[in-house]
Scaffold this active site. Sequence first.
Site, short mmCIF file in Angstrom:
data_model
loop_
_atom_site.label_atom_id
_atom_site.label_comp_id
_atom_site.label_asym_id
_atom_site.label_seq_id
_atom_site.Cartn_x
_atom_site.Cartn_y
_atom_site.Cartn_z
N SER A 92 -1.19 0.18 -57.98
CA SER A 92 -0.17 0.55 -58.97
C SER A 92 0.21 2.03 -58.94
CB SER A 92 -0.58 0.13 -60.38
OG SER A 92 -0.73 -1.28 -60.43
N ASN B 137 2.87 -0.50 -48.11
CA ASN B 137 2.41 -1.83 -47.73
C ASN B 137 3.42 -2.82 -48.31
OD1 ASN B 137 1.13 -4.26 -47.34
ND2 ASN B 137 -0.58 -3.84 -48.72
N TRP B 138 4.29 -3.32 -47.45
CA TRP B 138 5.38 -4.18 -47.96
C TRP B 138 4.91 -5.60 -48.24
CZ3 TRP B 138 10.60 -3.02 -44.96
CH2 TRP B 138 10.90 -1.64 -45.10
N LYS B 139 3.71 -5.94 -47.83
CA LYS B 139 3.16 -7.30 -48.04
C LYS B 139 4.18 -8.33 -47.54
CE LYS B 139 0.45 -5.39 -51.78
NZ LYS B 139 -0.27 -5.59 -53.01
N GLU C 197 -8.90 0.85 -53.02
CA GLU C 197 -7.96 0.11 -53.84
C GLU C 197 -8.72 -0.79 -54.81
OE1 GLU C 197 -3.89 -0.27 -51.74
OE2 GLU C 197 -5.13 -1.93 -51.11
N GLU D 275 -6.24 -8.67 -50.70
CA GLU D 275 -5.54 -9.98 -50.66
C GLU D 275 -6.00 -10.79 -49.45
OE1 GLU D 275 -1.65 -8.29 -51.04
OE2 GLU D 275 -2.12 -7.74 -53.10
N HIS E 52 -7.54 -5.72 -46.50
CA HIS E 52 -6.90 -5.61 -47.81
C HIS E 52 -7.50 -6.66 -48.75
CE1 HIS E 52 -3.87 -5.83 -50.94
NE2 HIS E 52 -3.50 -4.62 -50.57
N GLY F 95 2.11 -0.47 -52.73
CA GLY F 95 2.71 -1.79 -52.59
C GLY F 95 4.08 -1.83 -53.26
N GLY F 96 4.11 -2.31 -54.49
CA GLY F 96 5.38 -2.52 -55.22
C GLY F 96 6.34 -1.34 -55.16
N GLY G 204 -1.14 -4.29 -58.13
CA GLY G 204 -0.03 -5.11 -58.63
C GLY G 204 -0.12 -5.43 -60.11
P1 PGA Z 1 0.48 -2.06 -55.57
O1 PGA Z 1 -0.26 -2.54 -54.25
O2 PGA Z 1 0.94 -0.64 -55.34
O3 PGA Z 1 1.64 -3.02 -55.77
O4 PGA Z 1 -0.51 -2.14 -56.68
C1 PGA Z 1 -1.06 -1.67 -53.50
C2 PGA Z 1 -1.67 -2.41 -52.35
O5 PGA Z 1 -2.03 -3.59 -52.52
O6 PGA Z 1 -1.81 -1.87 -51.23
#
Ligand code: PGA
Length: 253
Positions: free
Chosen positions: A215, A9-11, A169, A99, A97, A236-237, A175
């Site tokens: 994470s 997930n590149w956001k 999640e 966010e 998600h 994500g990251g 994050g």
């Molecule tokens: P993260 O994000 O790996 O940076 O914690 C995961 C996500 O939000 O899908």
Amino acid sequence: MRRKLIAGNWKMNKNFSETRDLLLKIKNGLNTDILNKIDVLVCPSFVNLTIANDTLIDSSINLGGQNIYQEDEGAYTGEISAKMLKSVGCKYVILGHSERRQYFSESNETVNLKVKKALENSLTPIVCVGETLIQREKEMHFKTIEEQVSKCLKGFSAEEILKIVIAYEPVWAIGTGKTASPEQANEMHIFIRNVIGNLFTKDIAGKIIILYGGSMNDKNSKELLHMSDIDGGLIGGASLKSESFINIINSAL
Ligand code: PGA
């Protein structure tokens, strides 16, 4: 036997050329054999889906979007439809998600409508659920997840449910560098499977793919991905660097 899915997930990261460069590195760095055994997915930003699709044309890495709007078309300035994602090569879409829930006020009811639209357009929805730190501390995490799962999946047939992927999640792990322990994550995955078993059947619950996200990185992925009920990761990251994303994919075998 559930097939593992590793999704990036590149956001809101990576511009046009960075998208192409990162995808070339991922594509060239992956042993082709692994793509026969594991499903790999990348979800760049909407504006870079076309260059991503072109770059992945000779690869079995899948492409997905990070959201859709729940209508087919019309006067919805700034929104993107499921059909549009399909037309640029997407197979998946991330929905609900945390966010989106936190910053864009998405509710379980909206997510439910979006899941419906995704399925109508043959996109595989990745439905995200997760509790906040306060909910966990108050021991409300199981109740929260049960409510999210049952409301987001309301009204679908058994056949449709099998086309849906769930991502657990925990919001406190996204994050933050704080991962759920493999046991904590697996416990919730088993719980989600039981909720689906009660809503549908045990057989369906046993087949549904449930990803862990929060994470996940190339240091902790192996342990998480080898737990009994964790079928992959939503990353994500650590999906923004080819080396860590490739290491995570390789650790899933
Ligand atoms: P993260 O994000 O790996 O940076 O914690 C995961 C996500 O939000 O899908």
